[in-house]
Design a protein around this motif. Structure first.
Motif, short mmCIF file in Angstrom:
data_model
loop_
_atom_site.label_atom_id
_atom_site.label_comp_id
_atom_site.label_asym_id
_atom_site.label_seq_id
_atom_site.Cartn_x
_atom_site.Cartn_y
_atom_site.Cartn_z
N UNK A 86 49.48 42.89 36.16
CA UNK A 86 48.18 42.65 35.52
C UNK A 86 47.08 43.52 36.12
N UNK A 87 47.16 43.74 37.43
CA UNK A 87 46.20 44.63 38.07
C UNK A 87 46.30 46.05 37.56
N UNK A 88 47.53 46.55 37.41
CA UNK A 88 47.73 47.90 36.87
C UNK A 88 47.25 48.00 35.42
N UNK B 283 38.72 42.55 31.74
CA UNK B 283 38.35 41.31 32.43
C UNK B 283 39.44 40.26 32.26
N UNK B 284 40.00 40.16 31.05
CA UNK B 284 41.09 39.20 30.81
C UNK B 284 42.29 39.46 31.69
N UNK B 285 42.67 40.73 31.82
CA UNK B 285 43.80 41.07 32.69
C UNK B 285 43.47 40.86 34.16
N UNK B 286 42.23 41.11 34.55
CA UNK B 286 41.83 40.84 35.93
C UNK B 286 41.88 39.34 36.22
N UNK C 196 46.12 27.94 34.88
CA UNK C 196 45.01 27.85 33.92
C UNK C 196 44.20 29.15 33.87
N UNK C 197 44.02 29.79 35.02
CA UNK C 197 43.33 31.09 35.02
C UNK C 197 44.13 32.14 34.26
N UNK C 198 45.45 32.13 34.44
CA UNK C 198 46.28 33.06 33.68
C UNK C 198 46.16 32.80 32.19
N UNK C 199 46.18 31.54 31.79
CA UNK C 199 46.04 31.19 30.37
C UNK C 199 44.68 31.64 29.86
N UNK C 200 43.64 31.42 30.65
CA UNK C 200 42.30 31.82 30.24
C UNK C 200 42.21 33.34 30.08
N UNK C 201 42.76 34.07 31.05
CA UNK C 201 42.74 35.53 30.97
C UNK C 201 43.46 36.05 29.73
#
Length: 183
Positions: free
Chosen positions: A51-53, A66-69, A100-105
């Motif tokens: 996801x960072x890459x 921003x979503x991937x971050x 939940x953060x992953x789902x939000x992203x």
């Protein structure tokens, strides 16, 4: 390495990580609990790296970036819950919040795709929508399973484990679809 290559390599690394985590969350009696925990840690590290890459290869300050971050932060939160010397409940809360953060992203990326006009790459856009929708659903199920387990510590864990198992594989399918080469 150009930005497109970063995104492609990041997508493959993320997909590999989600599959490894899904294997780790599959009830397989021949694997020890420690081995499954180690696999889950490796899978989340790969997901965060991927996801960072992907984010690094995207236009600065875009909602997709921003979503991937946020997804990478979610994986890092899960990792923190696994490696820091914390009470079990605190580790579980970090795991839930990380999912939940992953789902939000993934939801942010999904929202951007719904905002975009359909163009020459309508099929690519559809694939991105489906893959992110699967990742939102998968991470949400994992968080729900973790929350159920946290709220019902003395009950049989088969219900929470089945939610986490299903969510892990749904997320993995979404990540693999996302990593597939497109025209």
């Amino acid at each position: 390495m150009d930005n497109q290559q970063k995104q492609q390599i990041g997508g493959v690394i993320q997909a590999i990580g989600t599959v490894i985590s899904a294997i780790a969350n599959t009830p397989i009696s021949v694997l020890s609990d420690q081995f499954q925990e180690d696999l889950d840690l490796i899978g989340n590290v790969l997901q965060a790296t991927g996801n960072g890459l992907i984010a690094d290869g995207q236009i600065p300050f875009s909602l997709k970036r921003i979503g991937n971050e946020v997804q990478a932060i979610g994986n890092t939160t899960v990792i923190a819950g696994m490696v820091l010397p914390l009470e079990d409940d605190t580790s579980q809360v970090l795991n839930i919040k990380g999912n939940l953060l992953q789902a939000f992203g993934a939801g942010v990326v999904l929202g951007v795709e719904f905002e975009n006009e359909l163009g020459d790459s309508a099929s690519n856009q559809g694939i991105t929508i489906i893959s992110n929708l699967l990742q939102v659903a998968g991470n949400s199920l994992q968080a729900l399973g973790g929350k159920y387990e946290l709220d019902h510590p003395n009950e049989d864990k088969s219900y929470s484990e089945s939610l986490i198992f299903a969510g892990s594989w749904i997320q993995a399918v979404g990540a693999v679809i996302s990593a597939l080469p497109r025209q």
